[in-house]
Design a protein around this motif. Sequence first.
Motif, PDB file in Angstrom:
ATOM      1  N   GLU A  72       0.832  -1.208   0.000  1.00 28.05           N
ATOM      2  CA  GLU A  72       0.000   0.000   0.000  1.00 28.05           C
ATOM      3  C   GLU A  72       0.863   1.252   0.000  1.00 28.05           C
ATOM      4  O   GLU A  72       0.564   2.225  -0.707  1.00 28.05           O
ATOM      5  CB  GLU A  72      -0.915  -0.005   1.219  1.00 28.05           C
ATOM      6  CG  GLU A  72      -1.991  -1.088   1.176  1.00 28.05           C
ATOM      7  CD  GLU A  72      -2.756  -1.184   2.484  1.00 28.05           C
ATOM      8  OE1 GLU A  72      -2.358  -0.499   3.457  1.00 28.05           O
ATOM      9  OE2 GLU A  72      -3.744  -1.950   2.548  1.00 28.05           O
ATOM     10  N   GLU A  76       0.770   3.886  -2.973  1.00 29.14           N
ATOM     11  CA  GLU A  76       0.349   5.247  -2.609  1.00 29.14           C
ATOM     12  C   GLU A  76       1.413   6.264  -2.996  1.00 29.14           C
ATOM     13  O   GLU A  76       1.108   7.346  -3.514  1.00 29.14           O
ATOM     14  CB  GLU A  76       0.089   5.267  -1.094  1.00 29.14           C
ATOM     15  CG  GLU A  76      -0.125   6.618  -0.468  1.00 29.14           C
ATOM     16  CD  GLU A  76      -0.096   6.517   1.051  1.00 29.14           C
ATOM     17  OE1 GLU A  76       0.589   7.325   1.694  1.00 29.14           O
ATOM     18  OE2 GLU A  76      -0.769   5.607   1.608  1.00 29.14           O
ATOM     19  N   ASN A 515     -13.308   8.955   5.124  1.00 22.08           N
ATOM     20  CA  ASN A 515     -12.680   7.645   5.281  1.00 22.08           C
ATOM     21  C   ASN A 515     -12.757   6.886   3.967  1.00 22.08           C
ATOM     22  O   ASN A 515     -13.368   7.350   3.000  1.00 22.08           O
ATOM     23  CB  ASN A 515     -13.315   6.858   6.430  1.00 22.08           C
ATOM     24  CG  ASN A 515     -14.807   6.632   6.232  1.00 22.08           C
ATOM     25  OD1 ASN A 515     -15.269   6.445   5.104  1.00 22.08           O
ATOM     26  ND2 ASN A 515     -15.563   6.665   7.313  1.00 22.08           N
ATOM     27  N   GLU A 516     -12.143   5.720   3.942  1.00 20.13           N
ATOM     28  CA  GLU A 516     -12.046   4.984   2.679  1.00 20.13           C
ATOM     29  C   GLU A 516     -13.416   4.634   2.114  1.00 20.13           C
ATOM     30  O   GLU A 516     -13.673   4.816   0.913  1.00 20.13           O
ATOM     31  CB  GLU A 516     -11.235   3.705   2.874  1.00 20.13           C
ATOM     32  CG  GLU A 516     -11.104   2.879   1.596  1.00 20.13           C
ATOM     33  CD  GLU A 516     -10.318   1.601   1.792  1.00 20.13           C
ATOM     34  OE1 GLU A 516     -10.234   0.799   0.838  1.00 20.13           O
ATOM     35  OE2 GLU A 516      -9.791   1.400   2.913  1.00 20.13           O
ATOM     36  N   SER A 517     -14.317   4.146   2.962  1.00 23.86           N
ATOM     37  CA  SER A 517     -15.621   3.708   2.458  1.00 23.86           C
ATOM     38  C   SER A 517     -16.429   4.884   1.922  1.00 23.86           C
ATOM     39  O   SER A 517     -17.056   4.782   0.852  1.00 23.86           O
ATOM     40  CB  SER A 517     -16.398   2.987   3.559  1.00 23.86           C
ATOM     41  OG  SER A 517     -16.624   3.840   4.675  1.00 23.86           O
ATOM     42  N   SER A 519     -15.201   7.687   0.802  1.00 24.73           N
ATOM     43  CA  SER A 519     -14.536   8.150  -0.415  1.00 24.73           C
ATOM     44  C   SER A 519     -15.012   7.352  -1.618  1.00 24.73           C
ATOM     45  O   SER A 519     -15.300   7.912  -2.682  1.00 24.73           O
ATOM     46  CB  SER A 519     -13.013   8.029  -0.273  1.00 24.73           C
ATOM     47  OG  SER A 519     -12.365   8.427  -1.460  1.00 24.73           O
ATOM     48  N   ARG A 520     -15.147   6.049  -1.447  1.00 24.08           N
ATOM     49  CA  ARG A 520     -15.601   5.206  -2.560  1.00 24.08           C
ATOM     50  C   ARG A 520     -17.073   5.472  -2.884  1.00 24.08           C
ATOM     51  O   ARG A 520     -17.476   5.381  -4.046  1.00 24.08           O
ATOM     52  CB  ARG A 520     -15.388   3.730  -2.224  1.00 24.08           C
ATOM     53  CG  ARG A 520     -13.917   3.349  -2.079  1.00 24.08           C
ATOM     54  CD  ARG A 520     -13.755   1.856  -1.847  1.00 24.08           C
ATOM     55  NE  ARG A 520     -12.376   1.511  -1.525  1.00 24.08           N
ATOM     56  CZ  ARG A 520     -11.418   1.333  -2.444  1.00 24.08           C
ATOM     57  NH1 ARG A 520     -11.709   1.473  -3.719  1.00 24.08           N
ATOM     58  NH2 ARG A 520     -10.184   1.018  -2.072  1.00 24.08           N
ATOM     59  N   ALA A 528     -10.636   5.774  -3.799  1.00 19.99           N
ATOM     60  CA  ALA A 528     -10.578   6.031  -2.352  1.00 19.99           C
ATOM     61  C   ALA A 528      -9.657   7.190  -2.010  1.00 19.99           C
ATOM     62  O   ALA A 528      -9.227   7.337  -0.867  1.00 19.99           O
ATOM     63  CB  ALA A 528     -10.118   4.766  -1.623  1.00 19.99           C
ATOM     64  N   ASP A 529      -9.346   8.035  -2.979  1.00 19.85           N
ATOM     65  CA  ASP A 529      -8.312   9.051  -2.772  1.00 19.85           C
ATOM     66  C   ASP A 529      -8.672  10.110  -1.748  1.00 19.85           C
ATOM     67  O   ASP A 529      -7.784  10.785  -1.226  1.00 19.85           O
ATOM     68  CB  ASP A 529      -7.984   9.727  -4.106  1.00 19.85           C
ATOM     69  CG  ASP A 529      -7.161   8.831  -5.019  1.00 19.85           C
ATOM     70  OD1 ASP A 529      -6.937   7.674  -4.635  1.00 19.85           O
ATOM     71  OD2 ASP A 529      -6.749   9.283  -6.095  1.00 19.85           O
ATOM     72  N   GLN A 531      -9.419   9.698   1.180  1.00 18.35           N
ATOM     73  CA  GLN A 531      -8.855   9.335   2.482  1.00 18.35           C
ATOM     74  C   GLN A 531      -7.443   9.885   2.660  1.00 18.35           C
ATOM     75  O   GLN A 531      -6.927   9.921   3.776  1.00 18.35           O
ATOM     76  CB  GLN A 531      -8.850   7.820   2.648  1.00 18.35           C
ATOM     77  CG  GLN A 531      -7.881   7.093   1.727  1.00 18.35           C
ATOM     78  CD  GLN A 531      -7.827   5.611   1.979  1.00 18.35           C
ATOM     79  OE1 GLN A 531      -7.975   5.161   3.119  1.00 18.35           O
ATOM     80  NE2 GLN A 531      -7.621   4.827   0.920  1.00 18.35           N
ATOM     81  N   THR A 532      -6.820  10.328   1.574  1.00 17.61           N
ATOM     82  CA  THR A 532      -5.457  10.869   1.667  1.00 17.61           C
ATOM     83  C   THR A 532      -5.448  12.374   1.923  1.00 17.61           C
ATOM     84  O   THR A 532      -4.377  12.950   2.134  1.00 17.61           O
ATOM     85  CB  THR A 532      -4.682  10.586   0.370  1.00 17.61           C
ATOM     86  OG1 THR A 532      -5.269  11.325  -0.718  1.00 17.61           O
ATOM     87  CG2 THR A 532      -4.717   9.107   0.031  1.00 17.61           C
ATOM     88  N   ARG A 548     -10.958   7.705 -11.604  1.00 19.35           N
ATOM     89  CA  ARG A 548      -9.864   8.115 -10.737  1.00 19.35           C
ATOM     90  C   ARG A 548      -8.860   9.035 -11.420  1.00 19.35           C
ATOM     91  O   ARG A 548      -8.316   9.944 -10.795  1.00 19.35           O
ATOM     92  CB  ARG A 548      -9.150   6.866 -10.204  1.00 19.35           C
ATOM     93  CG  ARG A 548      -8.245   7.161  -9.047  1.00 19.35           C
ATOM     94  CD  ARG A 548      -7.664   5.889  -8.478  1.00 19.35           C
ATOM     95  NE  ARG A 548      -6.849   6.162  -7.321  1.00 19.35           N
ATOM     96  CZ  ARG A 548      -6.011   5.292  -6.793  1.00 19.35           C
ATOM     97  NH1 ARG A 548      -5.918   4.078  -7.322  1.00 19.35           N
ATOM     98  NH2 ARG A 548      -5.283   5.610  -5.747  1.00 19.35           N
TER      99      ARG A 548
END
Length: 846
Positions: A72, A76, A515-517, A519-520, A528-529, A531-532, A548
């Motif tokens: 990851e 990333e 959060n990731e979920s 974001s999606r 899921a970007d 989350q960054t 994306r």
Amino acid sequence: MDRLGSFLINTPSGIETAVLNLLAALPANQLLIRVFDPEKAGESANFLYGLGEAQEKVIGQSVRTSPRQLDELLQETEEHITFVTQRYLQGEHSSLTDYNNAAGEVAEPYRIIILYDFPAGFSRAGHHDVDQLDRLGRIIQNGPRTGVFTILVSNEMENPGPEPEGADDGTRALLRVTSSVPHLHAGDWLTENCRNKLESAGGGVRLPHTIPAPPVNGLAGTVSEGIIRWIYTPAAPPSDAVARELLDAVKRGISNAEDVVVTPARVFELAAQQERETATTNRTAYLARTPGLDRPETWWQGNSTDDVTAHFGRIGARQTADLMINSETHNYGALIGGRPGSGKSVLIHAVIMSLGVTYSPAELELYLVDFKEGVEFKQYADLGMPQARLVAIEAERDFGLSILVRAQLEYQRRSKLFKGVTGPKGEQPAKISDYRKLTGHALPRYVVIIDEFQQLFTSDDKIAQQAAEVLEDLLRKGRAFGVHIVLASQSLAGMAALGKHVIGLMPVRIALQSNESDSRLILGDDNADAQTLSRAGEGIINCRSGQRDANRRFQAALWSAEARGEILKQLAKRAEHDGFTDNTAVFDGHSDAEVGGLSRATLGQPDTDPKRLDLPLGQPLILDAEPYRAQFKRTAGSNLLIVDEHGAGTLGVLLASLTLRGVPVDLIDYETDHDDWSPVVEDLEYVPGVTVERRRGMRALLEEVAKTVDTRHATDSMREPTRVLVIAGMARARDFDPNSYDDDDPGKILARILTDGPEVGVHVIIWFDNPGGIRKRLGSNHIDECGLRVIGPMGRDDSTQLIDNSDAATLKSGQVIVADVDRSTSVKVRRFGAPPTGWIAGLRHE
């Protein structure tokens, strides 16, 4: 570092001082450190653990330790390098430092990747992992220019030599990595390869090739290259005191650092600059369209024929973040998401204010709806934003649905309008731009912005199902007619009633920190970007339905409440000067419904059925609705019990309606010291057909009404005119005792009227200002005869006793429940506010 960027070192302690010094030297939040520590489970990075609450902002949520986390991290990092290269450097800036010098407040942080015990973790099935090592090689090669620097920490790696004979692919991949960086081995000579790498990087380390030699026989000399050798000696690790001092400095810097602030003025300057550059590139005349915030004369020059565009933030050094809304495939609606504190409200304000200064009310109509318990849109209501046709604060689900239905009716109206237009070649307009160009008529874009829209779908009920159907219809068909939807939410989770296909219809996705979920859900299943994202107001705009590679990072402009207020005041003056006189309609879900909007025609309309009396009891929680009415029929139990601290408004409107219809009213008033109620009584004492008595006249009036009931029954007079007995402030009526055995107790007279009166057209309305006094004044026989009830906010137990459910415990201020207990129905409405002095008299003279 921009040039050299990466190195290998064999002493972990050798990097501690350098890293801490960098953290302390760079501006707060401008250095991110990512650590992989497979052998010691994160212990190697313990020199960074004293950062406290600032730690996550520096090293992320945790130190990576597993092969999956290494994968990851590498992915990333590679994606970040690609992003910076393509989005920020763009062939225009030589390095991230060059870009940051131009970007100012939106500078991108530098990143250091520390890989402990290298090459641990870079293996698969007992062999060096070629894919991972090649990925690391690309990071080392391309990272420095984009501000990504790699430090390999290893006790195993010797200075690189020639490739071993018979080496496998993994060994060769490892050698490629280690040969690409200078090796710094404590106490060892710097190899020629190492010196060359240190010196070959532009701006890198410079080592003298010759040094002065001690004089011999008075003659000076030099020691030439080939004789000079350099030994690497790492800096000593910082003492505990120095380490604490450096960490404290970093913590103070992060704690005191102000949020990144992009000013609206700077955004509009960049937009104007882009406008000029586009004109130069296209060799067209420059026509200034972007308003200057300090020059009101430049406002409202935007034309919405083809689109409306909001400049809401900054992208990189020279570009603006724009929300364009038009009737085309990729820009007809927008979805905005971000967790609490992410800057979602900041973004929405930036969009609204940009539209407000760019487009006049003839070009744009806004409908602003806020479901959450806040005041984000209140300023637009208080100051009357000219483009805002409606502002709803703390709206209810019913109201939100009515807004969508109204938008649906608007596009349907426009569809009929378009069908009546034919061009010179017989063509009909297919979209709003065609219509405007064919007719020359202004037709504004109709934009609905709903914050916390997920409230519409919190329950899988009829409201949610209808809202989903209407929303889908609007997204598919409304855009052609200039009707657009912008939806915002803190989270899209838990909305089963809204199918993912409806979210998929939103072409523009804007995500802030999530959060990731989430974001999606906001950007797309494979995106899921969000989350960054690391700071408030930082976000991603994607105009390709979440693909994306279409992500673009921005920083939203901050419009302070004061700045918004000043602009809104000037917009109101401009609207008045230009003849835009329509007022902003305001719906406040927590406020009483103002009685000023009720007319004689609404309250005094005659009843078509003499056996039924329809009376207004509140305002529905939807748009453009007539008051909610309850029917007083000539059947048992057709009496009304009001239990509400602020019931003066409800009772005042009821009495106004009764008197306008000519219904005789007998009022027994115990509520003599109530500020909201006193003006109503003062008005009623001068209205024909109204009898007002206090405690002393109570018994005589009750006996008279009871006699009327008895007479009508005795003569079978079922069609006599309606008569209403009202008791206000019943909680203070000490003469009534449900436990009394006295035959003359007034409660027994009242019981006869409640029981026998409705069938002959005599109804009773009783008002308590709190539920605690009910059982002291009324028995269960009295209460049971009040089949209609208006209940204000109260506790769960009291609510259950009065309407067989606890719904009144969840009411907001300004709301009541109207229940028909015999039919087991109830509806939530807005309570009528207290009428001002002279209101009833004014209605009678309309």
